[in-house]
Structures are given as C-alpha cells and as structure tokens.
Write an enzyme that holds these catalytic residues in place. Sequence first.
Site, short mmCIF file in Angstrom:
data_model
loop_
_atom_site.label_atom_id
_atom_site.label_comp_id
_atom_site.label_asym_id
_atom_site.label_seq_id
_atom_site.Cartn_x
_atom_site.Cartn_y
_atom_site.Cartn_z
N ASN A 1 45.30 -20.95 18.56
CA ASN A 1 45.58 -21.24 17.15
C ASN A 1 46.35 -20.05 16.58
OD1 ASN A 1 45.60 -21.91 14.47
ND2 ASN A 1 43.40 -21.59 14.13
N LYS B 1 47.77 -19.76 13.78
CA LYS B 1 47.68 -19.63 12.32
C LYS B 1 49.09 -19.40 11.76
CE LYS B 1 42.96 -18.17 12.87
NZ LYS B 1 41.79 -17.49 12.36
N HIS C 1 39.55 -26.72 9.55
CA HIS C 1 39.35 -25.30 9.85
C HIS C 1 38.77 -24.62 8.61
CE1 HIS C 1 40.13 -21.14 10.81
NE2 HIS C 1 40.31 -21.50 12.07
N GLU D 1 39.34 -21.88 7.26
CA GLU D 1 40.34 -21.26 6.38
C GLU D 1 40.92 -22.29 5.42
OE1 GLU D 1 42.70 -19.32 9.38
OE2 GLU D 1 41.09 -17.87 9.72
N GLU E 1 32.89 -23.18 15.00
CA GLU E 1 33.43 -21.89 14.60
C GLU E 1 32.61 -21.31 13.45
OE1 GLU E 1 37.79 -21.38 15.83
OE2 GLU E 1 37.75 -22.20 13.81
N GLY F 1 37.81 -13.85 13.20
CA GLY F 1 38.63 -12.66 12.91
C GLY F 1 37.84 -11.40 12.63
N SER G 1 36.46 -14.95 17.22
CA SER G 1 36.55 -13.65 17.91
C SER G 1 36.40 -13.77 19.44
CB SER G 1 35.53 -12.65 17.35
OG SER G 1 35.81 -12.38 15.99
P1 PGA Z 1 39.83 -15.69 15.85
O1 PGA Z 1 40.12 -17.07 15.11
O2 PGA Z 1 39.85 -15.97 17.33
O3 PGA Z 1 40.93 -14.79 15.42
O4 PGA Z 1 38.48 -15.23 15.40
C1 PGA Z 1 39.59 -18.27 15.59
C2 PGA Z 1 40.01 -19.42 14.69
O5 PGA Z 1 40.02 -19.25 13.47
O6 PGA Z 1 40.37 -20.51 15.17
#
Ligand code: PGA
Length: 269
Positions: free
Chosen positions: A9, A11, A99, A101, A181, A187, A226
């Site tokens: 992903n 982003k 997601h 976010e 998640e 992150g 992460s």
């Molecule tokens: P990350 O993000 O691996 O940077 O923690 C995962 C995600 O949001 O899909």
Amino acid sequence: MPTPCFVANWKMNKTIAEAIAWLREMEKHQPLLPERGWEVILAAPFTLLCSISEFLKTSSLKIGLAAQNVHFEEKGAYTGEISPLMLRDVGCRYVIIGHSERRLQFWETDLLIRQKIKGAQKAGLIPILCVGETRRERKEGKTIRVINHQLKKALRSDDPQSGATAGSRKMILDRFIIAYEPVWAIGTGETPTPPEVESVHRQIRSFFKPAMGEAASDIPILYGGSVTEKNIEGFMKEPDVDGALVGGASLSAESFYKMIDRGVKAKIK
Ligand code: PGA
C-alpha cells in the site's frame, strides 16, 4: 485454504518514474516472488495506475493491481471521484476499502464503506476491507466488539436475495479480502504480538462461520500495521494469518521482496 497474499500500500507516495523504477527492481528479483497460487498486489495512487498497468502488460512480473479508494457509483456528477468501472478499465482487480486513514481523516462512515463494497463488487473488483481498533478501544478491551461491528456494517446486504444470513442480517458474500489493521500499529513501529494477531484473525474467521460455514476458512485474512522484513516471519507462522498489508516497508522494492520471500518461507515450513 485461502490464497495467501501480500499487498503493498503505497499510500500518497511516488511519481511515475519512481513507480517504474520499483517495478523494474521487483522484476529483477522474480525468483524470490511467490510460486503460483500466491498473490502479490500493488495498491498505488490513482495517478500511477495507468502507467503500472501498461508496464505489467509487457512484463513477466505477476502483480495484481489495486486502487486505494473508489466511489460507489458507476459514473456521474461526483467531481474528483473515481468509479469502480474506471478502475476496471485501467486494469485494477482489487481495491482497498475502509482503511483507517480514510475512516479517520476523511470521515468515511460504515454506511459509505458498505456502499463502496457493493459498488466495487458489482463492477467485479475484489475489495480489501480494512478493520481494526484504536489504541483506546484496545485498552478498554473492545477490540473484537469493534471489529465485529465494522464487519457487520460493511458487509450487510440490503438485498434479500444476496448472500447467507449471519445473525439476523444478510451478508454480502462475494469474494473479498479482510485486512486486520490495528490503528495504533499503523506507521508507528509498534505491533501486537503474533499470538495476539492470530487470536483476532481466528475470531474474524468465526464471525463468518454462521453465514459461510466451511467456506469461511477460504477468506484471506491479512495483518497490517508496521510489518517489515524483520517481523513478517512471526506473523506468517500463525495459521490464520494469510499475508500482510504493508505500507512504509513496501516503498522500497528491496524490503518488499525480501519480506515476501521471508513470509512465504515461514508459511510453507
Ligand atoms: P504501515 O501501514 O505498514 O506503514 O504501518 C500499513 C497500512 O496502513 O496499510
């Protein structure tokens, strides 16, 4: 058995040139990529989908293309939006929906997420539905309650003809992928332990059992938050972890293909 898969992903990252450089590097490391039956999916920003799709047409690289968001309607007066048909047209097979976010920064509601799931499936896209608890919900012991609520809301069908009954609700049971998640792990470099992830995945699978029976065992349930080449093995050794949704660590082709390689080996051991 679910088809195990790894999703990158990206982003809101990468220019076209950077995306092509990433694909070229992945191409060089094909031997490390999964054998047939494993899926590697790239969820790229809208601006890159066309170039990536063109690249993949002439490459031996086996990567499925995903978008990170979608509108629920096929077309219409929705300035700035992208429809499921447009995503199919550009070569997408998957789309990330719900997601955290988008739930938290763009106020996406459970209702909107359900509409997006329906719109995507109608167009033949496979949704990658993200669910997960916040740090506070976890501290309050609400993880499973929150996840079950998100699943119920996202996959409930208003059409009495579609799907089987889970509890009192009809469920949308076309093909989908679930990504667990935890919001606090995205992150941050913090993660739940592999047994904690396994316990949540097992309960997600149980959620689908009343409606799907044995077929619930075939739903791919990915862990995200992460994930790196250093911790992937621990997660993949768990029986109900069928892959990973990877943000930061997927931006470098090298760390992504190493992660896939370690993940695959951990699973088939
Ligand atoms: P990350 O993000 O691996 O940077 O923690 C995962 C995600 O949001 O899909």
